[in-house]
Design a protein around this motif. Structure first.
Motif, mmCIF file in Angstrom:
data_model
loop_
_atom_site.group_PDB
_atom_site.id
_atom_site.type_symbol
_atom_site.label_atom_id
_atom_site.label_comp_id
_atom_site.label_asym_id
_atom_site.label_seq_id
_atom_site.Cartn_x
_atom_site.Cartn_y
_atom_site.Cartn_z
ATOM 1 N N ARG A 167 -9.566 12.639 1.139
ATOM 2 C CA ARG A 167 -8.990 11.302 1.176
ATOM 3 C C ARG A 167 -7.580 11.408 1.753
ATOM 4 N N GLU A 168 -7.370 10.818 2.900
ATOM 5 C CA GLU A 168 -6.062 10.894 3.541
ATOM 6 C C GLU A 168 -5.062 9.990 2.830
ATOM 7 N N SER A 169 -3.804 10.365 2.943
ATOM 8 C CA SER A 169 -2.718 9.581 2.347
ATOM 9 C C SER A 169 -1.574 9.530 3.346
ATOM 10 N N GLN A 170 -0.426 9.053 2.900
ATOM 11 C CA GLN A 170 0.734 9.025 3.784
ATOM 12 C C GLN A 170 1.169 10.432 4.181
ATOM 13 N N PRO A 191 0.842 6.613 -8.160
ATOM 14 C CA PRO A 191 0.730 5.396 -8.975
ATOM 15 C C PRO A 191 1.239 4.166 -8.239
ATOM 16 N N TYR A 192 1.911 4.379 -7.101
ATOM 17 C CA TYR A 192 2.399 3.273 -6.276
ATOM 18 C C TYR A 192 1.305 2.710 -5.375
ATOM 19 N N ARG A 193 0.099 3.232 -5.478
ATOM 20 C CA ARG A 193 -1.046 2.708 -4.729
ATOM 21 C C ARG A 193 -1.933 1.879 -5.652
ATOM 22 N N HIS A 194 -2.485 0.799 -5.110
ATOM 23 C CA HIS A 194 -3.445 0.009 -5.884
ATOM 24 C C HIS A 194 -4.609 0.883 -6.301
ATOM 25 N N SER A 195 -5.100 1.693 -5.379
ATOM 26 C CA SER A 195 -6.155 2.648 -5.679
ATOM 27 C C SER A 195 -5.558 4.041 -5.637
ATOM 28 N N MET A 196 -5.248 4.582 -6.809
ATOM 29 C CA MET A 196 -4.662 5.914 -6.885
ATOM 30 C C MET A 196 -5.651 6.959 -6.398
ATOM 31 N N PRO A 197 -5.152 8.091 -5.888
ATOM 32 C CA PRO A 197 -6.058 9.213 -5.651
ATOM 33 C C PRO A 197 -6.725 9.602 -6.976
ATOM 34 N N THR A 198 -8.012 9.814 -6.949
ATOM 35 C CA THR A 198 -8.728 10.079 -8.204
ATOM 36 C C THR A 198 -9.021 11.550 -8.437
ATOM 37 N N VAL A 199 -9.004 12.346 -7.369
ATOM 38 C CA VAL A 199 -9.187 13.795 -7.499
ATOM 39 C C VAL A 199 -8.115 14.480 -6.674
ATOM 40 N N GLN A 200 -7.548 15.531 -7.229
ATOM 41 C CA GLN A 200 -6.510 16.275 -6.515
ATOM 42 C C GLN A 200 -6.840 17.766 -6.535
ATOM 43 N N GLU A 231 2.339 -2.638 -8.932
ATOM 44 C CA GLU A 231 2.719 -2.995 -10.296
ATOM 45 C C GLU A 231 1.507 -2.824 -11.199
ATOM 46 N N GLY A 232 1.643 -1.977 -12.198
ATOM 47 C CA GLY A 232 0.533 -1.733 -13.118
ATOM 48 C C GLY A 232 1.059 -1.213 -14.437
ATOM 49 N N THR A 233 0.163 -1.007 -15.382
ATOM 50 C CA THR A 233 0.556 -0.525 -16.703
ATOM 51 C C THR A 233 0.499 0.996 -16.750
ATOM 52 N N ILE A 234 1.306 1.589 -17.595
ATOM 53 C CA ILE A 234 1.350 3.043 -17.730
ATOM 54 C C ILE A 234 0.059 3.566 -18.334
ATOM 55 N N ILE A 235 -0.495 2.848 -19.283
ATOM 56 C CA ILE A 235 -1.820 3.173 -19.812
ATOM 57 C C ILE A 235 -2.781 2.087 -19.342
ATOM 58 N N CYS A 292 -11.081 0.342 -23.757
ATOM 59 C CA CYS A 292 -11.256 1.780 -23.570
ATOM 60 C C CYS A 292 -10.261 2.254 -22.520
ATOM 61 N N ILE A 293 -9.662 3.407 -22.734
ATOM 62 C CA ILE A 293 -8.678 3.936 -21.803
ATOM 63 C C ILE A 293 -9.385 4.470 -20.566
ATOM 64 N N THR A 294 -8.969 4.002 -19.396
ATOM 65 C CA THR A 294 -9.589 4.433 -18.145
ATOM 66 C C THR A 294 -8.690 5.358 -17.334
ATOM 67 N N GLY A 295 -7.410 5.402 -17.659
ATOM 68 C CA GLY A 295 -6.512 6.282 -16.929
ATOM 69 C C GLY A 295 -5.072 6.023 -17.305
ATOM 70 N N VAL A 296 -4.171 6.797 -16.711
ATOM 71 C CA VAL A 296 -2.734 6.624 -16.949
ATOM 72 C C VAL A 296 -2.011 6.594 -15.606
ATOM 73 N N ARG A 297 -0.875 5.918 -15.577
ATOM 74 C CA ARG A 297 0.001 5.875 -14.401
ATOM 75 C C ARG A 297 1.401 6.327 -14.819
#
Length: 374
Positions: A167-170, A200-209, A265-269, A276-281
């Motif tokens: 997945r390419e990024s900046q 976390p500044y992306r609407h769709s964060m990278p999901t695998v690193q 703009e999103g929540t930290i949790i 149910c918790i789906t992720g953290v930012r």
């Protein structure tokens, strides 16, 4: 007992109630049955019934229970046959559908430090069962460590091919992690990097690193890993008010350089509608000044600091030297990663990283499970 055996059916004005052999009951609305009738499955040349074309008050003329559940509809001359096993598998029970198919194995470092998911990369290439085991660990624990990865630039892109795509990024297809004379980011220094997620500044964060160590002969510079979902669950347990603040108060994350400006703009949790918790930012490096109601500001800071201290607690942190030839593969929305400070004038530290997608990783795992798990 075969649970998917229908013993009794009852028709109402808008739904069919089925009683199963184990005594459980399921209700299927007529419009849902008509929409999901087997002959509605699309095949080239035959067309398909579209959900929004079906009358809301559609009703069956006849319902017959044989080896299959046969329904003749008032708006269609065909008889549609429903396999009981399919109906059982697709019964819409929200309380069951919201349960994860493979429950996460949440962890503290002290609980798994002596049993880390470590795999040999060459073995993963040649043995699909080992690859399945590794992907299962990434799915359940959130990460795995691969050893014996060739110390060659760009090799991290090759490793992605085990399960998916880059997945390419900046930063491009991959990025370098090493000291720079005029660093524009904390990662390009020798300083300590706090636990964080990427993007976390992306609407769709990278999901695998993936992070591959090419050279790592410095003193210090250990990599750190924290289970962010475990910590969020723990915060909910010990301080529900703090959890609620972090799960409902939006904050801004921002990244900017000469070529890109990214802001979200999103929540930290992050939670879903069932809470149910789906992720953290969590990323103190790119988080922006908080704009929160004055009466709420102090309480939010208290919650934020509490969660931050939990990420730095040694009981929660895996601290490991990523030796040359090792590679970290982890779920970025769950696992917070960081780095300890290292001495810049002794040895060299050069890593390369890239991003991929959890969808592709999960897809590869599902295919291998279908092959090896009966």
């Amino acid at each position: 007992m075969n649970r998917a055996v229908i013993t009794h059916i009852v028709q109402s004005s808008d739904a069919l109630k089925i009683t199963w052999q184990d005594g459980n009951q399921s209700t299927f609305n007529y419009i849902w049955l008509r929409d999901n009738a087997p002959k509605n499955n699309f095949s080239i040349g035959k067309g398909m019934a579209i959900s929004f074309d079906i009358p809301l008050d559609v009703t069956p003329i006849r319902v017959t229970l044989n080896e299959t559940l046969d329904i003749e509809w008032a708006d269609d001359e065909n008889i549609y046959q429903f396999d009981p096993a399919w109906l059982w598998a697709n019964a819409y029970k929200p309380e069951e559908k919201n349960k994860p198919q493979s429950p996460l194995k949440l962890w503290r470092a002290v609980d798994i430090i002596h049993n880390l998911p470590i795999y040999s990369y060459p073995q993963l290439v040649s043995d699909e069962k080992k690859l399945r085991d590794m992907l299962q660990d990434v799915n359940d624990l959130g990460f795995a460590i691969l050893q014996d990865v060739e110390q060659k630039k760009g090799m991290v892109l090759k490793v992605v091919e085990l399960f998916g795509y880059v997945r390419e990024s900046q930063y491009g297809r991959l990025y370098d992690l090493r000291m720079e004379p005029n660093p524009k980011h904390l990662s390009y220094t020798n300083l300590r990097v706090p636990a964080h997620v990427d993007g976390p500044y992306r609407h769709s964060m990278p999901t695998v690193q993936l992070i591959h160590s090419l050279v790592n002969s410095v003193d210090g510079g250990e990599s750190t890993l924290v289970d962010g979902i475990f910590l969020a669950e723990e915060l909910r347990r010990i301080d529900p008010t703090a959890f609620q603040l972090l799960a409902t108060t939006p904050v801004t994350f921002r990244y900017g350089d000469d070529k890109s400006v990214l802001e979200y703009e999103g929540t930290i949790i992050e939670t879903n509608r069932e809470n149910c918790i789906t992720g953290v930012r969590m990323n103190p490096i790119v988080i922006q000044p908080f704009y929160i109601e004055p009466q709420k500001m102090k309480d939010f800071y208290a919650a934020y600091q509490q969660f931050g201290r939990m990420t730095e607690d040694d009981a929660n942190r895996i601290v490991t030297k990523l030796d040359a030839g090792n590679l970290l593969l982890f779920k970025n929305q769950r696992i917070l990663h960081g780095r300890e400070e290292f001495k810049p004038n002794k040895g060299e530290r050069y890593l390369q990283g890239c991003y991929s997608d959890a969808d592709d990783l999960g897809s590869k795992l599902a295919v291998l499970n279908r092959k090896f798990i009966s």
